[in-house]
Design an enzyme around this catalytic site. Sequence first.
Site, PDB file in Angstrom:
ATOM      1  N   ASP A   7      35.073  48.582  40.441  1.00  0.00           N
ATOM      2  CA  ASP A   7      36.283  48.880  39.701  1.00  0.00           C
ATOM      3  C   ASP A   7      36.944  50.067  40.410  1.00  0.00           C
ATOM      4  OD1 ASP A   7      38.201  48.742  37.711  1.00  0.00           O
ATOM      5  OD2 ASP A   7      36.992  49.799  36.220  1.00  0.00           O
ATOM      6  N   ASP A   9      39.739  52.490  38.894  1.00  0.00           N
ATOM      7  CA  ASP A   9      40.017  53.655  38.059  1.00  0.00           C
ATOM      8  C   ASP A   9      38.776  54.087  37.290  1.00  0.00           C
ATOM      9  OD1 ASP A   9      42.661  53.584  38.951  1.00  0.00           O
ATOM     10  OD2 ASP A   9      43.259  52.216  37.353  1.00  0.00           O
ATOM     11  N   THR A  50      40.618  45.372  40.218  1.00  0.00           N
ATOM     12  CA  THR A  50      41.219  46.337  39.309  1.00  0.00           C
ATOM     13  C   THR A  50      42.327  45.730  38.465  1.00  0.00           C
ATOM     14  OG1 THR A  50      42.346  48.502  39.219  1.00  0.00           O
ATOM     15  CG2 THR A  50      42.739  47.168  41.183  1.00  0.00           C
ATOM     16  N   ARG A  57      54.414  46.032  33.494  1.00  0.00           N
ATOM     17  CA  ARG A  57      55.256  46.836  32.608  1.00  0.00           C
ATOM     18  C   ARG A  57      56.393  47.523  33.353  1.00  0.00           C
ATOM     19  NH1 ARG A  57      50.156  49.470  29.529  1.00  0.00           N
ATOM     20  NH2 ARG A  57      49.642  47.648  28.278  1.00  0.00           N
ATOM     21  N   CYS A  89      44.859  42.521  39.011  1.00  0.00           N
ATOM     22  CA  CYS A  89      45.544  41.748  37.974  1.00  0.00           C
ATOM     23  C   CYS A  89      46.748  42.568  37.540  1.00  0.00           C
ATOM     24  CB  CYS A  89      44.617  41.503  36.785  1.00  0.00           C
ATOM     25  SG  CYS A  89      45.497  40.831  35.349  1.00  0.00           S
ATOM     26  N   HIS A  91      48.743  41.842  35.013  1.00  0.00           N
ATOM     27  CA  HIS A  91      49.140  41.463  33.655  1.00  0.00           C
ATOM     28  C   HIS A  91      48.780  42.520  32.617  1.00  0.00           C
ATOM     29  CE1 HIS A  91      48.362  37.621  35.883  1.00  0.00           C
ATOM     30  NE2 HIS A  91      49.638  37.501  35.555  1.00  0.00           N
ATOM     31  N   CYS A  99      42.681  36.459  34.937  1.00  0.00           N
ATOM     32  CA  CYS A  99      42.280  37.464  35.927  1.00  0.00           C
ATOM     33  C   CYS A  99      42.103  38.860  35.344  1.00  0.00           C
ATOM     34  CB  CYS A  99      43.271  37.487  37.099  1.00  0.00           C
ATOM     35  SG  CYS A  99      44.986  37.806  36.668  1.00  0.00           S
TER      36      CYS A  99
END
Length: 193
Positions: A7, A9, A50, A57, A89, A91, A99
């Site tokens: 990952d 973050d 990640t 957004r 991803c 989204h 995802c």
Amino acid sequence: MKLAILDRDGTLNPLGDEYITSPEEWTPVPGALEAIARLNHAGWHVVVATNQPGLGRGLFDVVALNAIHAKMHRQLAAMGGRIDAVFYCPHAADEECSCRKPAPGLLEQICDRYGAERSEVQVVGSCAAHLQAGSALGAQLHLVCTGRSADVDAVATALPAGVPPGTRMHASLGDFASHLLPAAPGSRPPVPA
């Protein structure tokens, strides 16, 4: 194939109050880049998976995300290491996609791309969602006690809520690398105090 999926973050860079939206805001967790370089030198491929909902957004664009990752790659190269690829991803949580972690879609894409046996893949992160995706994949799971898990005691017997059973805990990415890599020839294990 020796493959570790990390990952980003909280594992590679500290968590902030907001999204990381520019290269200037990205800094590594102390020791994380050195740990990746150690893994690389031992023949491991390292890939990042990640969630980046800030893209969807409109908080930053792909150019900014690529610049952030370019900085990460440069700093890692200076340590003698590399991240083979970054899968992300874009989204938001309310969008239905396969995802966004904890769904395993990103990790499945990585395994397909690299031809990796899923049960042999090491999935490493500091949050439950990343490890849940790894569990759905059937991978070997490792929680690093940084980022969202900074308050977790790595030697505790209980896993944090939401972390899949069987997950191994490590104080840091460096400790994960030490767990995975054999001791150097001629080195001695630490003597208990």
